[in-house]
Design a protein around this motif. Sequence first.
Motif, mmCIF file in Angstrom:
data_model
loop_
_atom_site.group_PDB
_atom_site.id
_atom_site.type_symbol
_atom_site.label_atom_id
_atom_site.label_comp_id
_atom_site.label_asym_id
_atom_site.label_seq_id
_atom_site.Cartn_x
_atom_site.Cartn_y
_atom_site.Cartn_z
ATOM 1 N N TYR A 53 31.762 49.011 25.427
ATOM 2 C CA TYR A 53 32.642 47.849 25.626
ATOM 3 C C TYR A 53 32.763 47.508 27.111
ATOM 4 N N GLY A 54 32.862 48.535 27.944
ATOM 5 C CA GLY A 54 32.929 48.289 29.378
ATOM 6 C C GLY A 54 31.638 47.677 29.903
ATOM 7 N N ALA A 55 30.497 48.219 29.476
ATOM 8 C CA ALA A 55 29.198 47.688 29.917
ATOM 9 C C ALA A 55 28.989 46.265 29.404
ATOM 10 N N GLY A 56 29.322 46.050 28.137
ATOM 11 C CA GLY A 56 29.188 44.702 27.575
ATOM 12 C C GLY A 56 30.087 43.706 28.284
ATOM 13 N N GLY A 57 31.305 44.122 28.557
ATOM 14 C CA GLY A 57 32.246 43.242 29.260
ATOM 15 C C GLY A 57 31.779 42.903 30.665
ATOM 16 N N LEU A 58 31.235 43.907 31.369
ATOM 17 C CA LEU A 58 30.703 43.639 32.712
ATOM 18 C C LEU A 58 29.507 42.689 32.643
ATOM 19 N N ALA A 59 28.639 42.890 31.663
ATOM 20 C CA ALA A 59 27.491 41.990 31.504
ATOM 21 C C ALA A 59 27.972 40.557 31.273
ATOM 22 N N LEU A 60 28.980 40.390 30.420
ATOM 23 C CA LEU A 60 29.521 39.051 30.170
ATOM 24 C C LEU A 60 30.155 38.481 31.439
ATOM 25 N N LYS A 69 34.463 27.251 31.521
ATOM 26 C CA LYS A 69 34.994 25.975 30.999
ATOM 27 C C LYS A 69 34.225 25.500 29.765
ATOM 28 N N LYS A 70 33.297 26.314 29.267
ATOM 29 C CA LYS A 70 32.485 25.957 28.101
ATOM 30 C C LYS A 70 32.584 27.061 27.044
ATOM 31 N N PRO A 71 33.731 27.160 26.364
ATOM 32 C CA PRO A 71 33.964 28.283 25.456
ATOM 33 C C PRO A 71 32.994 28.368 24.271
ATOM 34 N N VAL A 72 32.490 27.248 23.786
ATOM 35 C CA VAL A 72 31.554 27.309 22.653
ATOM 36 C C VAL A 72 30.259 27.991 23.100
ATOM 37 N N ARG A 73 29.787 27.635 24.278
ATOM 38 C CA ARG A 73 28.584 28.276 24.817
ATOM 39 C C ARG A 73 28.839 29.758 25.055
ATOM 40 N N VAL A 74 29.997 30.083 25.600
ATOM 41 C CA VAL A 74 30.343 31.484 25.851
ATOM 42 C C VAL A 74 30.371 32.253 24.532
ATOM 43 N N PHE A 75 30.910 31.638 23.480
ATOM 44 C CA PHE A 75 30.984 32.293 22.169
ATOM 45 C C PHE A 75 29.590 32.696 21.689
ATOM 46 N N PHE A 76 28.650 31.763 21.669
ATOM 47 C CA PHE A 76 27.320 32.054 21.141
ATOM 48 C C PHE A 76 26.525 32.992 22.051
ATOM 49 N N LEU A 77 26.661 32.824 23.347
ATOM 50 C CA LEU A 77 25.985 33.736 24.262
ATOM 51 C C LEU A 77 26.571 35.148 24.165
ATOM 52 N N SER A 78 27.884 35.257 23.986
ATOM 53 C CA SER A 78 28.522 36.564 23.811
ATOM 54 C C SER A 78 28.034 37.233 22.535
ATOM 55 N N MET A 79 27.926 36.451 21.476
ATOM 56 C CA MET A 79 27.394 37.003 20.219
ATOM 57 C C MET A 79 26.014 37.614 20.450
ATOM 58 N N ALA A 120 28.907 40.464 15.164
ATOM 59 C CA ALA A 120 28.480 39.477 16.164
ATOM 60 C C ALA A 120 29.560 38.413 16.376
ATOM 61 N N VAL A 121 30.187 37.972 15.284
ATOM 62 C CA VAL A 121 31.256 36.972 15.403
ATOM 63 C C VAL A 121 32.445 37.556 16.157
ATOM 64 N N ILE A 122 32.784 38.801 15.863
ATOM 65 C CA ILE A 122 33.896 39.453 16.576
ATOM 66 C C ILE A 122 33.557 39.586 18.062
ATOM 67 N N PHE A 123 32.320 39.947 18.370
ATOM 68 C CA PHE A 123 31.905 40.014 19.779
ATOM 69 C C PHE A 123 31.954 38.636 20.422
ATOM 70 N N GLY A 124 31.581 37.614 19.687
ATOM 71 C CA GLY A 124 31.651 36.252 20.216
ATOM 72 C C GLY A 124 33.075 35.859 20.560
ATOM 73 N N LEU A 125 33.993 36.167 19.644
ATOM 74 C CA LEU A 125 35.403 35.860 19.892
ATOM 75 C C LEU A 125 35.954 36.676 21.066
ATOM 76 N N GLY A 126 35.631 37.967 21.082
ATOM 77 C CA GLY A 126 36.095 38.827 22.170
ATOM 78 C C GLY A 126 35.517 38.410 23.504
ATOM 79 N N GLY A 127 34.242 38.066 23.531
ATOM 80 C CA GLY A 127 33.609 37.615 24.768
ATOM 81 C C GLY A 127 34.207 36.319 25.276
ATOM 82 N N THR A 128 34.508 35.412 24.354
ATOM 83 C CA THR A 128 35.132 34.145 24.742
ATOM 84 C C THR A 128 36.523 34.391 25.309
ATOM 85 N N ALA A 129 37.285 35.261 24.655
ATOM 86 C CA ALA A 129 38.616 35.591 25.170
ATOM 87 C C ALA A 129 38.515 36.232 26.548
#
Length: 189
Positions: A53-60, A69-79, A120-129
Motif C-alpha cells: 500500500y505504501g509503495a502503491g501510494g507513492l507510485a500514485l 483536477k481530473k478524478p476520472v482519469r486518476v480513477f482509471f489510472l489508479s485501477m 481494481a475498483v477499490i484501488f481506483g477509488l482509493g487512488g482517487t481519494a
Amino acid sequence: MTKKKMPYEFDYYVLLFFGLAFIGWLWEVLLYLCTEHAFINRGVYRGPYLPIYGAGGLALCFLLRGFRKKPVRVFFLSMALCSGLEYFTSWFLEQLWGIRWWDYSGHALNLNGRICLLGAVIFGLGGTALVCLLLPLYGKLYGRISRKWRHTLCLLFLLVFIADVTYCAVRPNMGEGISSHTLSRKVTK
C-alpha cells in the motif's frame, strides 16, 4: 541539463509511505475482522503496515499528482497501476516463499487469482481519494510538523521496518489466516 527538483524533502515520502502502509494494514485487518470475525495481521511482516500500500501510494503520488483536477482519469489510472503492482507482488511473493498471501479465484473477472475487478475498483477509488483529496491534506499536515520531529519519526520508522524486514526475510508472517493456501515447493538435490 538541469535536475527537476522534487516538490518535497525525502522525509515527506518516507512518512507518506509509512502512513499509507499503515492505512492499508488497518483496511485489511478491519476487512477480515468484519468478514472472518478474527484479528489477522495480513502482512508478510510483523508490524502494522503493508508495504504494498505504501509503495502503491507513492507510485500514485509520483505519477498521478499532476492529474489531481481530473478524478476520472486518476480513477482509471489508479485501477491499472495498483492492479499491476498487486499482480506482480503476488507473483513475486509466491516465487520467493511458495505461498499466496491472497487469492481472488472465487471473485468475478479475476486474473490467475492474483487480481480481480472488485479489487481494481477499490484501488481506483482509493487512488482517487489519495491523489485528489488526501495528498493536499497530507501536505498541509506535513508542513505543521517540525523538521526535527519529522526526521525523528522517519528514523524510528525506518529502524523498526529494517529490523522487521531482516527478521521476516528468514521467518515471514505465515500464521493462521494469512494466506489462502500454501503451495508445495519442489526441492532439487
